[in-house]
Design a protein around this motif. Structure first.
Motif, PDB file in Angstrom:
ATOM      1  N   PRO A  76       0.836  -1.184   0.000  1.00  0.00           N
ATOM      2  CA  PRO A  76       0.000   0.000   0.000  1.00  0.00           C
ATOM      3  C   PRO A  76       0.876   1.240   0.000  1.00  0.00           C
ATOM      4  O   PRO A  76       2.076   1.170   0.286  1.00  0.00           O
ATOM      5  CB  PRO A  76      -0.770  -0.131   1.308  1.00  0.00           C
ATOM      6  CG  PRO A  76       0.228  -0.785   2.227  1.00  0.00           C
ATOM      7  CD  PRO A  76       1.072  -1.696   1.362  1.00  0.00           C
ATOM      8  N   ASN A  77       0.300   2.371  -0.332  1.00  0.00           N
ATOM      9  CA  ASN A  77       1.028   3.630  -0.262  1.00  0.00           C
ATOM     10  C   ASN A  77       2.180   3.628  -1.267  1.00  0.00           C
ATOM     11  O   ASN A  77       2.013   3.155  -2.375  1.00  0.00           O
ATOM     12  CB  ASN A  77       1.486   3.915   1.174  1.00  0.00           C
ATOM     13  CG  ASN A  77       1.534   5.388   1.494  1.00  0.00           C
ATOM     14  OD1 ASN A  77       2.478   6.060   1.148  1.00  0.00           O
ATOM     15  ND2 ASN A  77       0.486   5.890   2.142  1.00  0.00           N
ATOM     16  N   PRO A 172      -7.001  -1.418   2.047  1.00  0.00           N
ATOM     17  CA  PRO A 172      -8.094  -0.948   1.199  1.00  0.00           C
ATOM     18  C   PRO A 172      -7.925   0.548   0.945  1.00  0.00           C
ATOM     19  O   PRO A 172      -7.096   1.201   1.583  1.00  0.00           O
ATOM     20  CB  PRO A 172      -9.326  -1.215   2.056  1.00  0.00           C
ATOM     21  CG  PRO A 172      -8.832  -0.898   3.452  1.00  0.00           C
ATOM     22  CD  PRO A 172      -7.370  -1.332   3.485  1.00  0.00           C
ATOM     23  N   HIS A 173      -8.742   1.084   0.026  1.00  0.00           N
ATOM     24  CA  HIS A 173      -8.652   2.527  -0.257  1.00  0.00           C
ATOM     25  C   HIS A 173     -10.056   3.139  -0.407  1.00  0.00           C
ATOM     26  O   HIS A 173     -10.346   3.795  -1.416  1.00  0.00           O
ATOM     27  CB  HIS A 173      -7.839   2.771  -1.517  1.00  0.00           C
ATOM     28  CG  HIS A 173      -7.245   4.150  -1.610  1.00  0.00           C
ATOM     29  ND1 HIS A 173      -8.005   5.299  -1.585  1.00  0.00           N
ATOM     30  CD2 HIS A 173      -5.964   4.566  -1.725  1.00  0.00           C
ATOM     31  CE1 HIS A 173      -7.222   6.355  -1.704  1.00  0.00           C
ATOM     32  NE2 HIS A 173      -5.972   5.942  -1.781  1.00  0.00           N
ATOM     33  N   PRO A 174     -10.932   2.988   0.592  1.00  0.00           N
ATOM     34  CA  PRO A 174     -12.251   3.610   0.494  1.00  0.00           C
ATOM     35  C   PRO A 174     -12.226   5.058   0.941  1.00  0.00           C
ATOM     36  O   PRO A 174     -11.422   5.450   1.794  1.00  0.00           O
ATOM     37  CB  PRO A 174     -13.097   2.773   1.458  1.00  0.00           C
ATOM     38  CG  PRO A 174     -12.115   2.423   2.538  1.00  0.00           C
ATOM     39  CD  PRO A 174     -10.780   2.222   1.846  1.00  0.00           C
ATOM     40  N   CYS A 266      -3.330  -4.993  11.073  1.00  0.00           N
ATOM     41  CA  CYS A 266      -3.031  -3.678  10.489  1.00  0.00           C
ATOM     42  C   CYS A 266      -2.543  -2.737  11.584  1.00  0.00           C
ATOM     43  O   CYS A 266      -3.349  -2.108  12.275  1.00  0.00           O
ATOM     44  CB  CYS A 266      -4.274  -3.099   9.804  1.00  0.00           C
ATOM     45  SG  CYS A 266      -4.819  -4.032   8.364  1.00  0.00           S
ATOM     46  N   PRO A 267      -1.220  -2.595  11.753  1.00  0.00           N
ATOM     47  CA  PRO A 267      -0.692  -1.683  12.774  1.00  0.00           C
ATOM     48  C   PRO A 267      -0.584  -0.237  12.311  1.00  0.00           C
ATOM     49  O   PRO A 267      -0.124   0.617  13.075  1.00  0.00           O
ATOM     50  CB  PRO A 267       0.701  -2.271  13.058  1.00  0.00           C
ATOM     51  CG  PRO A 267       1.094  -2.945  11.791  1.00  0.00           C
ATOM     52  CD  PRO A 267      -0.172  -3.456  11.167  1.00  0.00           C
ATOM     53  N   TRP A 268      -0.992   0.047  11.077  1.00  0.00           N
ATOM     54  CA  TRP A 268      -0.926   1.396  10.516  1.00  0.00           C
ATOM     55  C   TRP A 268      -2.248   1.748   9.858  1.00  0.00           C
ATOM     56  O   TRP A 268      -3.029   0.874   9.487  1.00  0.00           O
ATOM     57  CB  TRP A 268       0.182   1.490   9.463  1.00  0.00           C
ATOM     58  CG  TRP A 268       1.561   1.336  10.002  1.00  0.00           C
ATOM     59  CD1 TRP A 268       2.224   0.153  10.249  1.00  0.00           C
ATOM     60  CD2 TRP A 268       2.456   2.380  10.399  1.00  0.00           C
ATOM     61  NE1 TRP A 268       3.462   0.410  10.769  1.00  0.00           N
ATOM     62  CE2 TRP A 268       3.638   1.770  10.860  1.00  0.00           C
ATOM     63  CE3 TRP A 268       2.366   3.776  10.385  1.00  0.00           C
ATOM     64  CZ2 TRP A 268       4.725   2.501  11.315  1.00  0.00           C
ATOM     65  CZ3 TRP A 268       3.458   4.512  10.831  1.00  0.00           C
ATOM     66  CH2 TRP A 268       4.622   3.885  11.294  1.00  0.00           C
ATOM     67  N   VAL A 269      -2.498   3.047   9.704  1.00  0.00           N
ATOM     68  CA  VAL A 269      -3.637   3.512   8.911  1.00  0.00           C
ATOM     69  C   VAL A 269      -3.226   4.804   8.201  1.00  0.00           C
ATOM     70  O   VAL A 269      -2.553   5.647   8.785  1.00  0.00           O
ATOM     71  CB  VAL A 269      -4.893   3.743   9.780  1.00  0.00           C
ATOM     72  CG1 VAL A 269      -4.707   4.905  10.744  1.00  0.00           C
ATOM     73  CG2 VAL A 269      -6.130   3.974   8.915  1.00  0.00           C
ATOM     74  N   LEU A 289     -13.444  11.026   3.183  1.00  0.00           N
ATOM     75  CA  LEU A 289     -12.251  10.868   3.992  1.00  0.00           C
ATOM     76  C   LEU A 289     -11.702   9.465   3.777  1.00  0.00           C
ATOM     77  O   LEU A 289     -12.340   8.471   4.147  1.00  0.00           O
ATOM     78  CB  LEU A 289     -12.563  11.082   5.468  1.00  0.00           C
ATOM     79  CG  LEU A 289     -11.363  11.013   6.409  1.00  0.00           C
ATOM     80  CD1 LEU A 289     -10.409  12.181   6.160  1.00  0.00           C
ATOM     81  CD2 LEU A 289     -11.817  10.998   7.872  1.00  0.00           C
ATOM     82  N   ALA A 290     -10.515   9.359   3.163  1.00  0.00           N
ATOM     83  CA  ALA A 290      -9.890   8.057   2.969  1.00  0.00           C
ATOM     84  C   ALA A 290      -9.336   7.562   4.301  1.00  0.00           C
ATOM     85  O   ALA A 290      -8.540   8.249   4.944  1.00  0.00           O
ATOM     86  CB  ALA A 290      -8.776   8.149   1.934  1.00  0.00           C
ATOM     87  N   ILE A 291      -9.792   6.403   4.725  1.00  0.00           N
ATOM     88  CA  ILE A 291      -9.280   5.733   5.923  1.00  0.00           C
ATOM     89  C   ILE A 291      -8.837   4.348   5.483  1.00  0.00           C
ATOM     90  O   ILE A 291      -9.655   3.501   5.151  1.00  0.00           O
ATOM     91  CB  ILE A 291     -10.346   5.663   7.033  1.00  0.00           C
ATOM     92  CG1 ILE A 291     -10.847   7.068   7.393  1.00  0.00           C
ATOM     93  CG2 ILE A 291      -9.782   4.956   8.263  1.00  0.00           C
ATOM     94  CD1 ILE A 291     -11.885   7.087   8.505  1.00  0.00           C
ATOM     95  N   GLU A 292      -7.513   4.134   5.483  1.00  0.00           N
ATOM     96  CA  GLU A 292      -6.921   2.949   4.869  1.00  0.00           C
ATOM     97  C   GLU A 292      -6.094   2.157   5.883  1.00  0.00           C
ATOM     98  O   GLU A 292      -4.907   2.422   6.060  1.00  0.00           O
ATOM     99  CB  GLU A 292      -6.026   3.367   3.702  1.00  0.00           C
ATOM    100  CG  GLU A 292      -6.667   4.352   2.730  1.00  0.00           C
ATOM    101  CD  GLU A 292      -5.635   5.092   1.893  1.00  0.00           C
ATOM    102  OE1 GLU A 292      -4.647   4.451   1.448  1.00  0.00           O
ATOM    103  OE2 GLU A 292      -5.784   6.315   1.708  1.00  0.00           O
ATOM    104  N   PRO A 293      -6.682   1.176   6.575  1.00  0.00           N
ATOM    105  CA  PRO A 293      -5.871   0.327   7.459  1.00  0.00           C
ATOM    106  C   PRO A 293      -4.800  -0.397   6.637  1.00  0.00           C
ATOM    107  O   PRO A 293      -5.102  -0.973   5.591  1.00  0.00           O
ATOM    108  CB  PRO A 293      -6.886  -0.659   8.038  1.00  0.00           C
ATOM    109  CG  PRO A 293      -8.222  -0.007   7.838  1.00  0.00           C
ATOM    110  CD  PRO A 293      -8.098   0.794   6.596  1.00  0.00           C
ATOM    111  N   MET A 294      -3.556  -0.365   7.110  1.00  0.00           N
ATOM    112  CA  MET A 294      -2.451  -0.930   6.350  1.00  0.00           C
ATOM    113  C   MET A 294      -1.672  -1.936   7.196  1.00  0.00           C
ATOM    114  O   MET A 294      -1.454  -1.722   8.386  1.00  0.00           O
ATOM    115  CB  MET A 294      -1.500   0.178   5.883  1.00  0.00           C
ATOM    116  CG  MET A 294      -2.145   1.263   5.042  1.00  0.00           C
ATOM    117  SD  MET A 294      -0.957   2.465   4.358  1.00  0.00           S
ATOM    118  CE  MET A 294      -0.312   3.223   5.870  1.00  0.00           C
TER     119      MET A 294
END
Length: 331
Positions: A76-77, A172-174, A266-269, A289-294
């Protein structure tokens, strides 16, 4: 010598079923929830609760705007400069974010996923990341979208189909939607104590800091209106409940809205207020607002250069890695 038999003229004139630009569509429903998943990128195209949008949708016969709703893998990212070292070799990925010079959001966002299991309330899709320049390994990716009374849960599982270990990450990228009012008026809550600060021009990490480093912009541990702040940062250091779940919320003035919930896989968002070039003149600016657990931090493929745990996952041959998250309605 063998030759193909001639094709009847009628075969060329017969109408062909046309697949929408976003891929084959998969509708699921449970109770007051309904979702549509598009095959290209295993993308969450729409999610509603009692006919209220919980994510910014897009049309089936539309090229998906940017990464809206896409599944991101095998990272991601960003991979900064598209370059990283793994397995004793240096790898160069195609630069898919040319303005900043990075490899953005993995390799499956434009891959057509195919259904392998489905019923009225869930669908499981599968795709294959083939070995290629910059990522010379084959990984099988399966993702299940399932609705129940709690909302929409997505589970992503990767299986290393090769003879050597592979680097991995997913998200995800919602773009979540609290209501019809502007994003600036929404109340946002995020139980994160640390933020990864970045350069303004290329969004390259400058270090991990307490959110108090710029509390007005980054500290939402006590929910408050988003206001005019612009955010495109990764956060970590979550306060979790007894089940290990972290929960970010966004609500409108009436108290209705949406939550993203994720477990310790997912330790990051990543949080992004969807600020686009042109500002208010751009019709897609700050739509959600994009909230993307990573599963890992930005640029985790270069984890060795970080002075914090970037969370890079290494999948051994034949092994799997799984992550999951849930979107649920509030109010």
């Amino acid at each position: 010598m063998y030759t193909d038999p001639p094709t009847p003229a009628s075969a060329w004139s017969a109408p062909l079923a046309r697949t929408p630009l976003s891929g084959i569509q998969h509708s699921i429903r449970a109770g007051d929830y309904e979702a549509v998943i598009a095959g290209v990128g295993a993308s969450l195209r729409s999610l509603t609760y009692r006919d209220r949008d919980l994510v910014v949708p897009f049309d089936a016969d539309e090229v998906r705007p940017a990464f809206r709703g896409a599944t991101l893998a095998p990272w991601p990212n960003r991979v900064v400069d598209g370059t990283y070292e793994f397995g004793g070799e240096t790898h160069q990925l195609p630069l898919t974010e040319p303005a900043r010079g990075h490899a953005l959001h993995g390799l499956v966002a434009w891959l057509e996923f195919h259904v392998i299991d489905k019923d009225p309330s869930h669908v499981t899709l599968a795709g294959v990341i083939e070995a290629q320049a910059g990522y010379p390994w084959r990984v099988i990716v399966e993702t299940t979208f399932a609705l129940n009374s709690e909302g929409l849960t997505q589970v992503v599982t990767a299986r290393n189909d090769g003879p050597v270990a592979v680097p991995w990450g997913t998200a995800p990228h919602p773009y979540l939607v609290a209501g019809s009012s502007p994003l600036d008026e929404w109340t946002f809550g995020l139980p994160a104590a640390q933020v990864l600060t970045v350069t303004e021009d290329r969004l390259i990490s400058t270090g991990l800091h307490p959110v108090e480093v710029d509390a007005a912009r980054f500290d939402f541990r006590t929910p408050r209106p988003i206001g005019s702040v612009e955010i495109d940062q990764a956060f970590t250091g979550f306060t979790r409940d007894a089940d290990g779940l972290a929960r970010a919320t966004v609500t409108d003035a009436a108290g209705s809205g949406v939550a993203m919930v994720w477990d310790e896989s997912c330790p990051w968002v990543q949080i992004h207020t969807a600020d686009l070039a042109g500002g208010a003149a751009n019709p897609n600016n700050r739509l959600g607002l994009a909230i993307e657990p990573m599963t890992c931090a930005p640029d985790a493929f270069n984890a060795g250069a970080a002075d914090f745990d970037a969370g890079l996952i290494v999948i051994e041959p034949g092994a799997t890695a799984t992550a999951q998250w849930r979107i649920e309605a509030i109010g």
